[in-house]
Design a protein around this motif. Structure first.
Motif, mmCIF file in Angstrom:
data_model
loop_
_atom_site.group_PDB
_atom_site.id
_atom_site.type_symbol
_atom_site.label_atom_id
_atom_site.label_comp_id
_atom_site.label_asym_id
_atom_site.label_seq_id
_atom_site.Cartn_x
_atom_site.Cartn_y
_atom_site.Cartn_z
ATOM 1 N N GLY A 1 0.825 -1.205 0.000
ATOM 2 C CA GLY A 1 0.000 0.000 0.000
ATOM 3 C C GLY A 1 0.863 1.259 0.000
ATOM 4 N N ALA A 2 0.189 2.382 -0.319
ATOM 5 C CA ALA A 2 0.875 3.672 -0.206
ATOM 6 C C ALA A 2 1.224 3.919 1.258
ATOM 7 N N SER A 3 0.463 3.311 2.151
ATOM 8 C CA SER A 3 0.703 3.503 3.591
ATOM 9 C C SER A 3 2.121 3.069 3.952
ATOM 10 N N TYR B 1 -4.231 14.419 5.330
ATOM 11 C CA TYR B 1 -4.722 13.040 5.431
ATOM 12 C C TYR B 1 -4.348 12.490 6.811
ATOM 13 N N ASN C 1 -6.694 14.490 -0.166
ATOM 14 C CA ASN C 1 -7.641 13.869 0.738
ATOM 15 C C ASN C 1 -7.475 14.690 2.006
ATOM 16 N N THR D 1 -2.017 9.294 -4.360
ATOM 17 C CA THR D 1 -2.933 8.151 -4.317
ATOM 18 C C THR D 1 -4.125 8.290 -5.271
ATOM 19 N N SER E 1 -0.359 4.949 -4.745
ATOM 20 C CA SER E 1 -1.182 3.762 -4.531
ATOM 21 C C SER E 1 -1.884 3.428 -5.831
ATOM 22 N N LYS F 1 -6.777 2.513 -5.578
ATOM 23 C CA LYS F 1 -7.982 3.188 -6.098
ATOM 24 C C LYS F 1 -8.006 3.082 -7.621
ATOM 25 N N ARG G 1 -3.434 -4.056 -1.411
ATOM 26 C CA ARG G 1 -2.357 -3.244 -0.846
ATOM 27 C C ARG G 1 -1.263 -2.964 -1.888
HETATM 28 C C1 PLP Z 1 -3.960 10.344 0.623
HETATM 29 C C2 PLP Z 1 -3.859 8.892 0.880
HETATM 30 N N1 PLP Z 1 -2.650 8.330 0.941
HETATM 31 C C3 PLP Z 1 -2.512 7.016 1.157
HETATM 32 C C4 PLP Z 1 -3.603 6.199 1.330
HETATM 33 C C5 PLP Z 1 -3.397 4.748 1.596
HETATM 34 O O1 PLP Z 1 -3.341 4.044 0.405
HETATM 35 P P1 PLP Z 1 -3.132 2.477 0.441
HETATM 36 O O2 PLP Z 1 -4.485 1.864 0.606
HETATM 37 O O3 PLP Z 1 -2.507 2.146 -0.866
HETATM 38 O O4 PLP Z 1 -2.235 2.164 1.591
HETATM 39 C C6 PLP Z 1 -4.893 6.721 1.264
HETATM 40 C C7 PLP Z 1 -6.056 5.858 1.438
HETATM 41 O O5 PLP Z 1 -7.179 6.239 1.492
HETATM 42 C C8 PLP Z 1 -5.012 8.118 1.043
HETATM 43 O O6 PLP Z 1 -6.217 8.697 1.014
#
Ligand code: PLP
Length: 387
Positions: A101-103, A127, A177, A207, A234, A237, A245
């Motif tokens: 994931g981007a997380s 965010y 976001n 993302t 990410s 979406k 992920r």
């Molecule tokens: C701005 C932003 N960055 C990162 C993420 C996380 O993305 P991922 O689900 O790929 O970890 C989100 C998820 O909603 C997001 O809104």
């Protein structure tokens, strides 16, 4: 517990989506059906041919194995191809690391850049996971103020004033976001050169960039982009694969080299099945992504038209293809109080403004990109009836 816990982690608030979801169970049996404007998840699934490909992959024992920490070479090559088409980018595979994931990409970026006590500048509203991660690591979030009439766009002069010897990065999210606002390419360039001038990183979370029609920016066309830019991306979406992920970190090869030490000791690699899904998407789904982008922009227009008709006491401040950022009309009440009441009485699940940073109690975030045309009209009707 007969042991102490990390004070930094204890100081971070609970995940907001879980908090809001916990209200659902407390609703009366005869409460209106829920309209979920809470978590940003495409309401559609991936295309059938991608799913068929995954069915085949599950039967292959190779799919059960680790991959190299940075990801399979053919998938990183596919990322390069996509970036060349989308950004006209000057990129090579050693500038990419596939992440959980981007997380996870964000954690890798922050851990490579910062030590406890360092500072990262964030644009408000931000965010919520970003300050949560920074707080857990003992990194100080420094907030650039939210200016309503600028719709939350970053202001280079205001950001420049916040830079100190402890600053390691300017962190931006585009499209934003929670506001949906897209940072125009020229402004992004200015911020890139501001970071460069101060020898700090511009960390850009994109993302939602696949929901922007034009090329999102031209930073990747710069020969030396990676000397000041770190991108967090990410594909969750883009390809409706949030549960797989599918994240990515883009940076200088020397940065990726450091990030891989962390990735090796944290998650090792993005799961192989995710990489196969991603490769399929990167190589074959440009048109599918473009069609969804169009659908989201239709939803956006519909939402804005309905929401801004006279007689709505909730005020639209900013919006983009997934999100709307609105001012609620209940002065003196927190976003949390208002969001809870909307959930209990009107069946509208939203996020309170204050989870996106200090001083934002007067706002709510609506992820209207989750719901279809008919539900948008119904949701807006319920807002009107609630104030
Ligand atoms: C701005 C932003 N960055 C990162 C993420 C996380 O993305 P991922 O689900 O790929 O970890 C989100 C998820 O909603 C997001 O809104």
């Amino acid at each position: 517990m007969r042991f102490s816990l990390n004070e930094h982690v204890r100081g971070v608030h609970a995940p907001p989506i879980s908090e809001v979801r916990s209200w659902v169970a407390q609703r009366a049996a005869d409460a209106p059906a829920l309209i979920d404007l809470c978590q940003a998840v495409p309401d559609y699934g991936p295309p059938a041919d991608l799913l068929a490909q995954l069915h085949r992959a599950v039967d292959d024992p190779l799919t059960c194995r680790y991959t190299p920490d940075e990801g399979l070479p053919e998938v990183r090559e596919a990322v390069c191809g996509r970036y060349r088409r989308r950004y006209n980018a000057k990129v090579a595979p050693d500038q990419f690391c596939l992440t959980v994931g981007a997380s996870a990409a964000f954690w890798l970026a922050m851990l490579v850049l910062c030590q406890a006590g360092d500072e990262v500048i964030l644009q408000l509203p931000c965010y919520f996971d970003h300050p949560m991660a920074l707080g857990s690591l003992g990194i100080r979030p420094v907030y650039a103020p939210f200016v309503e009439k600028e719709r939350g766009l970053p202001n280079p002069a205001a950001i420049a004033k916040l830079i100190t010897p402890r600053t390691r990065a300017i962190l931006l999210v585009s499209p934003s976001n929670p506001t949906g606002t897209v940072i125009p390419p020229d402004l992004l360039r200015e911020l890139y050169f501001l970071a460069r001038q101060h020898r700090i990183a511009l960390v850009l979370d994109e993302t939602y960039s696949d929901f922007v029609e034009a090329m999102p920016h031209d930073l990747f066309t710069l020969e030396e982009w990676h000397s000041s830019l770190v991108q967090v991306m990410s594909f969750g979406k883009s390809y409706a694969l949030t549960g797989y992920r599918a994240g990515l970190l883009a940076a200088a090869p020397a940065f990726i080299e450091q990030a891989l030490k962390l990735q090796d000791s944290m998650t090792v690699c993005q799961p192989r099945i995710t990489q196969l899904a991603l490769q399929y998407g990167l190589e074959r789904l440009d048109e599918w992504v473009a069609a969804n982008r169009l659908m989201m922009s239709v939803r956006h227009n519909l939402f804005v038209n309905e929401f801004t008709l006279p007689g709505n006491r909730f005020r639209l401040v900013a919006s983009g293809s997934f999100f709307a950022w609105v001012r609620h009309p209940f002065d003196g009440r927190s976003g949390r109080e208002v969001a809870r009441r909307l959930a209990m009485e009107a069946g509208l699940l939203t996020l309170p403004g204050e989870v996106f940073g200090p001083g934002l109690e007067g706002y709510l975030r609506l992820a209207f990109g989750n719901i279809r045309d008919k539900a948008i009209a119904e949701a807006v009707y319920r807002f009107r009836q609630s104030a």
